[in-house]
Design an enzyme around this catalytic site. Structure first.
Site, PDB file in Angstrom:
ATOM      1  N   GLU A 186       0.830  -1.217   0.000  1.00 30.99           N
ATOM      2  CA  GLU A 186       0.000   0.000   0.000  1.00 30.99           C
ATOM      3  C   GLU A 186       0.858   1.258   0.000  1.00 30.99           C
ATOM      4  OE1 GLU A 186      -2.218  -1.687   3.437  1.00 30.99           O
ATOM      5  OE2 GLU A 186      -3.948  -0.866   2.382  1.00 30.99           O
ATOM      6  N   GLU A 217      -4.030  -9.434   3.628  1.00 26.39           N
ATOM      7  CA  GLU A 217      -4.831  -9.120   4.824  1.00 26.39           C
ATOM      8  C   GLU A 217      -5.959 -10.115   5.083  1.00 26.39           C
ATOM      9  OE1 GLU A 217      -3.824  -6.903   2.586  1.00 26.39           O
ATOM     10  OE2 GLU A 217      -2.992  -5.162   3.617  1.00 26.39           O
TER      11      GLU A 217
HETATM   12  N1  COA Z   1       4.231  -7.822  11.479  1.00 24.70           N
HETATM   13  C1  COA Z   1       4.999  -8.156  12.542  1.00 24.70           C
HETATM   14  N2  COA Z   1       6.096  -8.919  12.442  1.00 24.70           N
HETATM   15  C2  COA Z   1       6.424  -9.363  11.226  1.00 24.70           C
HETATM   16  C3  COA Z   1       5.665  -9.078  10.086  1.00 24.70           C
HETATM   17  C4  COA Z   1       4.530  -8.253  10.240  1.00 24.70           C
HETATM   18  N3  COA Z   1       3.763  -7.890   9.209  1.00 24.70           N
HETATM   19  N4  COA Z   1       6.238  -9.676   9.007  1.00 24.70           N
HETATM   20  C5  COA Z   1       7.328 -10.325   9.479  1.00 24.70           C
HETATM   21  N5  COA Z   1       7.436 -10.141  10.805  1.00 24.70           N
HETATM   22  C6  COA Z   1       8.465 -10.678  11.716  1.00 24.70           C
HETATM   23  C7  COA Z   1       8.246 -12.153  12.017  1.00 24.70           C
HETATM   24  O1  COA Z   1       7.294 -12.315  13.047  1.00 24.70           O
HETATM   25  C8  COA Z   1       9.644 -12.544  12.462  1.00 24.70           C
HETATM   26  O2  COA Z   1       9.873 -12.084  13.754  1.00 24.70           O
HETATM   27  P1  COA Z   1      10.578 -13.055  14.855  1.00 24.70           P
HETATM   28  O3  COA Z   1      11.941 -13.329  14.269  1.00 24.70           O
HETATM   29  O4  COA Z   1      10.624 -12.229  16.082  1.00 24.70           O
HETATM   30  O5  COA Z   1       9.733 -14.273  14.943  1.00 24.70           O
HETATM   31  C9  COA Z   1      10.540 -11.719  11.528  1.00 24.70           C
HETATM   32  O6  COA Z   1       9.724 -10.629  11.065  1.00 24.70           O
HETATM   33  C10 COA Z   1      11.016 -12.500  10.314  1.00 24.70           C
HETATM   34  O7  COA Z   1       9.878 -13.001   9.630  1.00 24.70           O
HETATM   35  P2  COA Z   1       9.683 -14.573   9.276  1.00 24.70           P
HETATM   36  O8  COA Z   1       8.218 -14.826   9.160  1.00 24.70           O
HETATM   37  O9  COA Z   1      10.456 -15.410  10.230  1.00 24.70           O
HETATM   38  O10 COA Z   1      10.380 -14.610   7.850  1.00 24.70           O
HETATM   39  P3  COA Z   1      10.058 -15.637   6.655  1.00 24.70           P
HETATM   40  O11 COA Z   1      11.148 -15.442   5.659  1.00 24.70           O
HETATM   41  O12 COA Z   1       9.803 -17.013   7.179  1.00 24.70           O
HETATM   42  O13 COA Z   1       8.672 -15.119   6.012  1.00 24.70           O
HETATM   43  C11 COA Z   1       7.115 -13.462   5.213  1.00 24.70           C
HETATM   44  C12 COA Z   1       8.591 -13.854   5.399  1.00 24.70           C
HETATM   45  C13 COA Z   1       7.086 -12.024   4.721  1.00 24.70           C
HETATM   46  C14 COA Z   1       6.458 -14.381   4.175  1.00 24.70           C
HETATM   47  C15 COA Z   1       6.368 -13.604   6.560  1.00 24.70           C
HETATM   48  O14 COA Z   1       7.122 -12.894   7.557  1.00 24.70           O
HETATM   49  C16 COA Z   1       4.976 -13.036   6.572  1.00 24.70           C
HETATM   50  O15 COA Z   1       4.070 -13.668   6.037  1.00 24.70           O
HETATM   51  N6  COA Z   1       4.784 -11.852   7.162  1.00 24.70           N
HETATM   52  C17 COA Z   1       3.475 -11.248   7.311  1.00 24.70           C
HETATM   53  C18 COA Z   1       3.038 -10.634   6.020  1.00 24.70           C
HETATM   54  C19 COA Z   1       1.654 -10.046   6.170  1.00 24.70           C
HETATM   55  O16 COA Z   1       0.673 -10.734   6.382  1.00 24.70           O
HETATM   56  N7  COA Z   1       1.571  -8.721   6.049  1.00 24.70           N
HETATM   57  C20 COA Z   1       0.331  -8.003   6.096  1.00 24.70           C
HETATM   58  C21 COA Z   1       0.024  -7.569   7.464  1.00 24.70           C
HETATM   59  S1  COA Z   1      -1.540  -6.711   7.488  1.00 24.70           S
END
Ligand code: COA
Length: 259
Positions: free
Chosen positions: A113, A133
């Site tokens: 966004e 989302e």
């Molecule tokens: N909010 C809060 N924390 C987030 C985040 C978010 N949107 N996206 C990633 N993080 C954090 C993870 O919780 C993790 O923290 P930790 O190490 O303390 O556990 C860290 O960032 C690394 O992320 P991780 O998920 O371990 O990396 P990955 O390579 O396995 O996956 C993504 C990457 C982007 C696919 C995955 O982090 C994800 O799906 N994130 C959320 C995306 C999302 O839904 N965004 C929209 C929110 S409205």
């Protein structure tokens, strides 16, 4: 200056780096507040001609709004959260200066966004875009449902927002979500090159391009055309117009002053 948004200025280009790499640059309240202040500062600083937004590290641009914070929202708080986020993201669009997103990895949810509100998007090959989302039981809240449909069309926006699928940089380019795709690690450099090209042009004319396209899109075509003609006429009052045309006729590069 906050550690959550790193600020660097060179050659009239201000780079804002969202800096929370351990959380893939997720947008929490601290990041949003720092971004808000830095956007105000960039708008007010006459020495800044173009703003670049990127994320710290090579893995992520911005992986969305902070889910830990979202999980605590009440209904009224949720609406306020979205309105506040929308207002900050809208500043990118109405800054009065071009804003280029250098998307260097995940641009998910609020990250996508935020990129959508920028003037231009340049993605590295490893960038991934999505509005996930609905997987969390919410919808985009920082303008995604509106700007995505306007940028890539209703059908594709519906698909991205309803399926929560991630698309890669090549697909994002194919559907017009990004302007350019460059090799991994090159997004900021490519954005700086584009900023340089913009800054070589008439500053007043560029400002009016932003107004004509951004404001014009919110008007019926007839009103947008009137706005365009009025801004076109205003350009004729600038010394930059005389300089641009004289330079062309004299076969030399123009020396614009912004007046
Ligand atoms: N909010 C809060 N924390 C987030 C985040 C978010 N949107 N996206 C990633 N993080 C954090 C993870 O919780 C993790 O923290 P930790 O190490 O303390 O556990 C860290 O960032 C690394 O992320 P991780 O998920 O371990 O990396 P990955 O390579 O396995 O996956 C993504 C990457 C982007 C696919 C995955 O982090 C994800 O799906 N994130 C959320 C995306 C999302 O839904 N965004 C929209 C929110 S409205």
């Amino acid at each position: 200056m906050s550690d959550f948004v790193l600020v660097e200025t060179a050659d009239r280009v201000r780079t804002l780096t969202i800096n929370r790499p351990d959380k893939l640059n997720a947008l929490n309240a601290d990041v949003m507040s720092a971004l808000d202040s830095e956007l105000d500062a960039a708008r007010e600083d006459a020495g800044v001609g173009v703003v670049l937004v990127t994320g710290a590290g090579e893995k992520s641009f911005i992986a969305g709004a902070d889910i830990g914070e979202l999980a605590k929202l009440t209904p009224v708080g949720g609406r306020e959260h979205a309105r506040k986020g929308q207002a900050i993201v809208a500043k990118l669009e109405s800054l009065g200066k071009p804003v280029i997103a250098a998307v260097n990895g995940y641009a998910l949810g609020g990250g996508c966004e935020l990129a959508l509100a920028c003037t231009i998007r340049i993605a590295s090959e490893n960038a991934r875009f999505g509005q996930p989302e609905v997987k969390l039981g919410i919808l985009p809240g920082y303008g995604g449902s509106q700007r995505l449909a306007r940028l890539i069309g209703v059908g594709r926006a519906m698909q991205l927002c309803l399926t929560a699928e991630q698309i890669d940089a090549a697909e994002a380019w194919r559907i017009g979500l990004v302007n350019r795709v460059v090799p991994a690690g090159q997004a900021v450099a490519a954005a700086r090159e584009m900023a340089k090209a913009i800054l070589a042009n008439g500053p007043v004319a560029c400002r009016y391009v932003l107004d004509a396209i951004q404001r014009g899109l919110q008007m019926p075509l007839s009103e947008g055309l009137l706005l365009e003609a009025t801004l076109f006429g205003l350009c004729a009052a600038t010394s930059d117009m005389k300089e641009g045309m004289t330079a062309f006729l004299e076969k030399r590069p123009p020396r614009f002053t912004g007046h």
